[in-house]
Design an enzyme around this catalytic site. Structure first.
Site, PDB file in Angstrom:
ATOM      1  CD  GLU A 296      -2.368   0.153  -4.974  1.00 51.56           C
ATOM      2  OE1 GLU A 296      -3.229   0.075  -5.874  1.00 51.56           O
ATOM      3  OE2 GLU A 296      -2.389  -0.555  -3.943  1.00 51.56           O
TER       4      GLU A 296
ATOM      5  CD  GLU B 164     -13.001 -11.611  -4.680  1.00 57.26           C
ATOM      6  OE1 GLU B 164     -13.221 -10.541  -4.092  1.00 57.26           O
ATOM      7  OE2 GLU B 164     -13.914 -12.431  -4.976  1.00 57.26           O
TER       8      GLU B 164
ATOM      9  CD  GLU C 227     -10.804 -10.420   3.699  1.00 63.00           C
ATOM     10  OE1 GLU C 227     -10.168  -9.556   3.077  1.00 63.00           O
ATOM     11  OE2 GLU C 227     -10.615 -10.657   4.917  1.00 63.00           O
TER      12      GLU C 227
ATOM     13  CE  LYS D 276      -9.979  -9.434   8.104  1.00 60.70           C
ATOM     14  NZ  LYS D 276      -9.249  -8.997   6.888  1.00 60.70           N
TER      15      LYS D 276
ATOM     16  CB  SER E  54      -5.248  -0.286  -1.539  1.00 58.51           C
ATOM     17  OG  SER E  54      -4.146  -1.159  -1.602  1.00 58.51           O
TER      18      SER E  54
ATOM     19  CD  GLU F 194      -3.337  -0.584   1.858  1.00 61.54           C
ATOM     20  OE1 GLU F 194      -3.193   0.187   2.824  1.00 61.54           O
ATOM     21  OE2 GLU F 194      -4.424  -1.068   1.525  1.00 61.54           O
TER      22      GLU F 194
ATOM     23  CB  CYS G 226      -9.383  -4.949  14.039  1.00 61.42           C
ATOM     24  SG  CYS G 226      -9.264  -4.631  12.268  1.00 61.42           S
TER      25      CYS G 226
ATOM     26  CB  CYS H 125      -7.107  -3.840   5.632  1.00 61.33           C
ATOM     27  SG  CYS H 125      -5.434  -3.630   5.006  1.00 61.33           S
TER      28      CYS H 125
END
Length: 374
Positions: free
Chosen positions: A139, A224, A219, A216, A177, A136, A361, A157
């Site tokens: 980037e 993908e 996720e 999560k 990102s 990141e 978190c 994230c």
């Protein structure tokens, strides 16, 4: 608790529901439906899977579907090589489930307990958090210097934030990102580089993750997330579920000796440690950007301008004469104001961090439920 192998229905309202409407007030996207006094239900199409309704329900009427059955099966199979990773926010919350004061760091005991549960390798997600920050940070520099049409860059994230962006601001996706979250980055590395170094067939490797976040679980099942050629992370279990597994196994957690994470993919920096709190990703990325741009070690490691717990925080940070305008958003209910400002041109940010859960978190939907706060 219901058990699931693969499902998008992560959060579920049980028959204990009193229809008190508290969860509807908590939900950042009004995904909970029902009349006052009647059992509510969740609209799975709009639900972010963040679990804020769960940890704030005064009647413990909301549950997250569990993958622990899948994990226990893998641990019992001698043909399966099991690895697990643990997010930074877990270590300062797990102790609450065993009567310790909130914030007690039980990192060493946690690693020992995971080995006693039978995991072949126990790693710290901090390593992958550092990888995320390197990606990141670089980037961000690339966009500032060569791709200004993709500014501001938004962090990627938080899976609940990603779903919020997909549902509400699809035109914003090109500004996210391109980095995976640390959990998913670790999963991909474990079944490629890790499997090669450990001389393990990746098809026999089971990769689990202990996370403070119920989203999560959603996720890791996204289609993908198979960069390794396999499902990168096979299952997620929360801080609460790890505590339950430890108790079920009869492990005397409080008297365990301190252990350490395995080192093959376990080395990390302090930047990774602060990932779990709002502003942490931003601060870590800025540290990286400074050192890449200047080629020098940052004389002072802290960017205190981006710290705090306000819902929206803004700062201008000087990096080698370059003025970067940044924003930190904690709580999805606050994101619309920032995004609308960006889309109308009012807010000239370079970098925006978004975390769905208030405070980051550390207050995720998979953390211990603080009854004294309800």
């Amino acid at each position: 608790m219901p058990t699931v192998v693969d499902s998008k229905e992560i959060i579920h309202i049980t028959s204990k529901c009193k229809g008190c409407d508290h969860c509807r007030k908590i939900c950042p996207v009004q995904a909970i439906e029902g009349k006052l006094g009647e059992r509510h239900k969740i609209n799975q199409d709009t639900c972010l899977r963040c679990g804020q309704c769960l940890i704030n329900c005064p009647f413990e009427a909301i549950e997250d579907l569990s993958m622990t059955g899948k994990i226990k099966k893998a641990l019992k199979d001698p043909k399966v090589f099991t690895v697990t990773q643990v997010a930074p926010a877990v270590r300062v919350a797990l102790g609450e489930e065993f009567g310790l004061e909130p914030g007690s760091n039980v990192k060493g005991k946690m690693f020992t307990a995971l080995r006693k549960l039978g995991f072949d390798k126990v790693y710290d997600t901090e390593f992958a958090a550092d990888l995320t920050i390197m990606e990141e940070g670089n980037e961000l520099i690339e966009r500032i210097t060569h791709a200004k049409d993709k500014l501001p860059m938004f962090t990627s994230c938080c899976p609940a934030w990603i779903k919020y962006a997909e549902d509400h601001y699809p035109s914003l996706l090109k500004y996210l990102s391109t980095s995976k979250s640390p959990m998913q980055m670790f999963g991909a590395i474990a079944k490629t580089y890790g499997a090669e170094k450990l001389n393990v067939d990746p098809s026999t490797m089971f990769s689990a993750a202990v996370m403070p976040c119920t989203a999560k679980k959603y996720e890791c099942q996204r289609e993908e997330m198979t960069a390794s050629g396999y499902q990168d992370v096979d299952a997620v279990f929360t801080t609460r579920e790890l505590a339950q597994m430890i108790k079920e196994a009869g492990i005397d957690f409080l008297n365990l000796p301190d252990g350490k994470a395995d080192r093959l993919i376990g080395t990390s920096t302090g930047a990774a440690t602060i990932f779990g709190v709002t502003g942490g990703v931003m601060e870590a990325a800025l540290r990286t950007a400074y050192e890449v741009i200047t080629g020098k070690t940052l004389p002072k490691l802290e960017f205190k301008q981006v710290r705090g717990f306000a819902g929206i925080r803004e700062a201008t940070v000087d990096i080698a004469g370059m003025q970067l305008n940044v924003a930190i958003v904690t709580g999805s209910k606050n994101v619309d104001k920032v995004v609308n400002g960006v889309m109308t041109g009012r807010n000239k940010y370079h970098f925006v961090e978004v975390m769905n859960c208030s405070g980051g978190c550390i207050n995720g939907g998979g953390q211990p439920i603080r009854h004294d706060y309800l």
